[in-house]
Design an enzyme around this catalytic site. Structure first.
Site, PDB file in Angstrom:
ATOM      1  N   GLU A  66       0.844  -1.196   0.000  1.00 20.77           N
ATOM      2  CA  GLU A  66       0.000   0.000   0.000  1.00 20.77           C
ATOM      3  C   GLU A  66       0.885   1.253   0.000  1.00 20.77           C
ATOM      4  O   GLU A  66       2.023   1.232   0.493  1.00 20.77           O
ATOM      5  CB  GLU A  66      -0.891  -0.021   1.256  1.00 20.77           C
ATOM      6  N   ASN A 213     -12.509  -1.622  -1.105  1.00 18.26           N
ATOM      7  CA  ASN A 213     -11.792  -2.135   0.071  1.00 18.26           C
ATOM      8  C   ASN A 213     -12.530  -1.697   1.334  1.00 18.26           C
ATOM      9  O   ASN A 213     -12.901  -0.523   1.463  1.00 18.26           O
ATOM     10  CB  ASN A 213     -10.377  -1.545   0.112  1.00 18.26           C
ATOM     11  N   GLU A 214     -12.748  -2.629   2.239  1.00 16.49           N
ATOM     12  CA  GLU A 214     -13.377  -2.303   3.534  1.00 16.49           C
ATOM     13  C   GLU A 214     -14.483  -1.258   3.344  1.00 16.49           C
ATOM     14  O   GLU A 214     -14.445  -0.170   3.945  1.00 16.49           O
ATOM     15  CB  GLU A 214     -12.321  -1.853   4.554  1.00 16.49           C
ATOM     16  N   TYR A 287      -6.923  -8.774  11.469  1.00 19.62           N
ATOM     17  CA  TYR A 287      -5.641  -8.488  12.123  1.00 19.62           C
ATOM     18  C   TYR A 287      -5.670  -9.062  13.533  1.00 19.62           C
ATOM     19  O   TYR A 287      -6.676  -8.925  14.243  1.00 19.62           O
ATOM     20  CB  TYR A 287      -5.392  -6.975  12.177  1.00 19.62           C
ATOM     21  N   GLU A 342      -6.239  -9.231   3.614  1.00 20.58           N
ATOM     22  CA  GLU A 342      -5.423  -8.515   4.611  1.00 20.58           C
ATOM     23  C   GLU A 342      -5.412  -9.352   5.873  1.00 20.58           C
ATOM     24  O   GLU A 342      -6.475  -9.621   6.445  1.00 20.58           O
ATOM     25  CB  GLU A 342      -5.982  -7.117   4.915  1.00 20.58           C
ATOM     26  N   GLN A 391       2.032  -5.992   5.694  1.00 19.40           N
ATOM     27  CA  GLN A 391       2.232  -5.618   4.317  1.00 19.40           C
ATOM     28  C   GLN A 391       3.637  -5.983   3.882  1.00 19.40           C
ATOM     29  O   GLN A 391       4.465  -6.334   4.724  1.00 19.40           O
ATOM     30  CB  GLN A 391       1.989  -4.139   4.141  1.00 19.40           C
TER      31      GLN A 391
END
Ligand code: AHR
Length: 538
Positions: A66, A213-214, A287, A342, A391
């Site tokens: 990113e 995204n999200e 996460y 992710e 990432q």
């Protein structure tokens, strides 16, 4: 104070033989305690060598880059004029390291950044590109020096497929549809001509495409119903040109939002009848953080935090299972892939660094959670068709850290390297049983595993011993296969917090593993505490 004095005096006046006995007793008791701390936990593993059906997609070993902190600028892109060795502006050392772990795909340009990214700002002569402020990540100036052509060049150098995340939050259907045209159409429209004027005659091949995204959060704060309609509208206008077929991925909700999954799958089941390729993948982000206000240090932690992070990582199993259950309801043939695009550990940033740059170190703990997650993805190969660690360089759980011209490979990198034999191999279902890893009154599985058979018939077994104090003995039965040779490698260290630095880059790295023995029904191994072992059986 008085008590301490009394104790010292009492000891001093005790007859010497009593003191000797006391010392001997203490030494014996300590020895006993230590011996039990070191005794291995016991586990039994069955690998069904005759039940391999599903392929482990190499795309679950994907990565994510990113425009955030030092990921793109400094980490990947240094520019053609840089004294740091590069090819057309892209770091040679980073490319070489990524080629070694056979990175199958790279997701770009975000993340949250994708929803403020307008691709036309990043094409054409670099000295004429207009900068923007990266409002998501620290308000820094985004120079747009690394745009579509540079990203595609990076993917080609690494040998990875591009996975582009389109802007639905602040973009338009037209903008996203034109990006697809620009990248993949041969001729006959303004975008193909623009690409040619910008120096690229032939279209690229782009398969993976995230439609937002999200979208529950930084991608537009939408409801599931609203996004389902938006997804449909965008998807309809993202066309396949020539023989390029898009694999469109819909944005998922919050990790535990199964209603969101249900809404999108319902939409898919309605639309799929008349629009083939409407949606091919469904995204899940997760996460391993237990408290977003107190994430903890990446390298200074106790066994309590070790346990908590590992236990959080293991929640991936439940998430994958539950989302799969919902998806199975609408898609029992498992045509839609669950794409965990992710995942990883998120700690406090390194002291003294910009909090918006999400720069963290990476320790043996991260190596173990990598193995835990990759074992989960392997074991769910039937549904999980893609995943991207967050990432790639310098940000969050990065496999690579850079500093100027220096580069260091983290423990996470090494697990990705050790697991390459699983890429596109056939999953061999396995069952693990044994003593849990207990900490206080909490318990986790002691050892996790996954197994596969590669194209030359070799079986690869990956094992992860979660316990930081006790070795683990695993007795494995390889059903319906004979083991004639066994070899392997191990990743471990002397402490939970061990990590690689620019000065000491090889503190944690794989070593040959010689503690495996062939038995009449398979093999037996004794793994060190807190270790990852990957075995090759033939
Ligand atoms: O990886 C960092 C950020 O985490 C991404 O930009 C976003 O998608 C997620 O919330």
């Amino acid at each position: 104070m008085i008590n301490q004095w009394k104790l010292t005096t009492a000891c001093a006046t005790r007859p010497p033989f009593l003191q000797i006995i006391l010392i001997a007793l203490t030494v014996w008791l300590l020895g006993l305690k230590n011996a039990s701390a070191q005794s291995p936990t016991n586990h039994s593993l069955i690998v069904h060598a005759d039940r391999g059906v599903h392929k482990i997609s190499r795309h679950i070993y994907g990565h994510f880059a990113e425009h955030l902190g030092g990921c793109i600028y400094g980490g990947i892109w240094v520019g053609p004029e840089s004294p740091i060795p590069n090819t057309r502006g892209i770091r040679n050392d980073v490319v070489a390291a990524l080629r070694k772990i056979k990175v199958p795909n790279i997701r770009w340009p975000g993340g949250c950044f994708a929803d403020e990214y307008h691709w036309k700002d990043g094409v054409g002569p670099r000295d004429q590109r207009v900068p923007l402020i990266n409002t998501t990540w620290g308000g820094v100036v985004e120079t747009n020096q690394f745009g579509t052509h540079e990203f595609m060049d990076f993917c080609e150098q690494v040998g990875a497929e591009p996975y582009i995340c389109g802007n639905i939050g602040s973009g338009t259907v037209q903008e996203m549809a034109e990006w697809v045209q620009y990248l993949t159409s041969e001729r006959g429209n303004a975008m193909a001509e623009l690409r040619k004027r910008n120096g690229r005659e032939k279209p690229w091949k782009v398969k993976f495409w995230a439609v937002g995204n999200e979208t529950w959060g930084c991608g537009g704060i939408m409801s599931a119903d609203h996004y389902a309609n938006e997804f449909a509208r965008y998807s309809y206008f993202l066309k396949n040109f020539g023989d390029n077929t898009l694999y469109k991925v819909a944005s998922g909700g919050l990790p535990q939002d199964y209603v969101w999954t249900e809404t999108i799958m319902k939409k898919w089941s309605i639309a799929d009848g008349w629009l083939q390729g409407f949606m091919s993948g469904y995204s899940l982000h997760f996460y391993a953080v237990s408290d977003w206000n107190k994430k903890g240090s990446a390298t200074e932690f106790s066994e309590n935090e070790w346990f908590t992070t590992l236990s959080k990582s293991l929640e991936m199993e439940e998430l994958v299972r539950k989302h799969t259950d919902v998806m199975d309801k609408y898609d029992p043939q498992k045509r839609i892939g669950l794409i965990v695009d992710e995942w990883g550990n998120w700690y406090d940033v390194e002291p003294g660094t910009n909090p918006a740059f999400l720069h963290q170190q990476n320790s043996l703990r991260d190596a173990l959670t990598t193995a835990i997650n990759l074992n989960i993805f392997n074991n769910h190969a039937e549904r999980v068709k893609g995943a991207n660690l967050a990432q790639l360089v310098n940000v969050l759980q990065a496999p690579i850290l850079t500093q100027g011209e220096k580069m260091v490979l983290t423990p996470t990198y090494h697990v990705f390297e050790m697991y390459t034999p699983h890429h596109d191999a056939t999953l061999l279902p396995s069952e693990m049983q044994g003593e849990p890893y207990a900490f206080g009154d909490r318990k986790l599985p002691g050892v996790t595993a996954s197994a596969s058979r590669d194209e030359v018939g070799a079986i690869h077994v990956s094992l992860c011993n979660l316990n930081p104090k006790r070795p683990a003995t695993v007795n494995a039965e390889i059903r319906n296969a004979t083991v004639k040779t066994i070899s392997g490698r191990v990743l471990t260290a002397h402490s939970m917090t061990a990590h690689n630095t620019f000065d000491k880059p090889e503190t944690v790295k794989p070593q040959p593993f010689n503690d495996a023995r062939i038995t009449s029904h398979g093999f037996t191994v004794t793994m060190p505490p807190m270790s990852v072992v990957v075995l090759r059986l033939k």
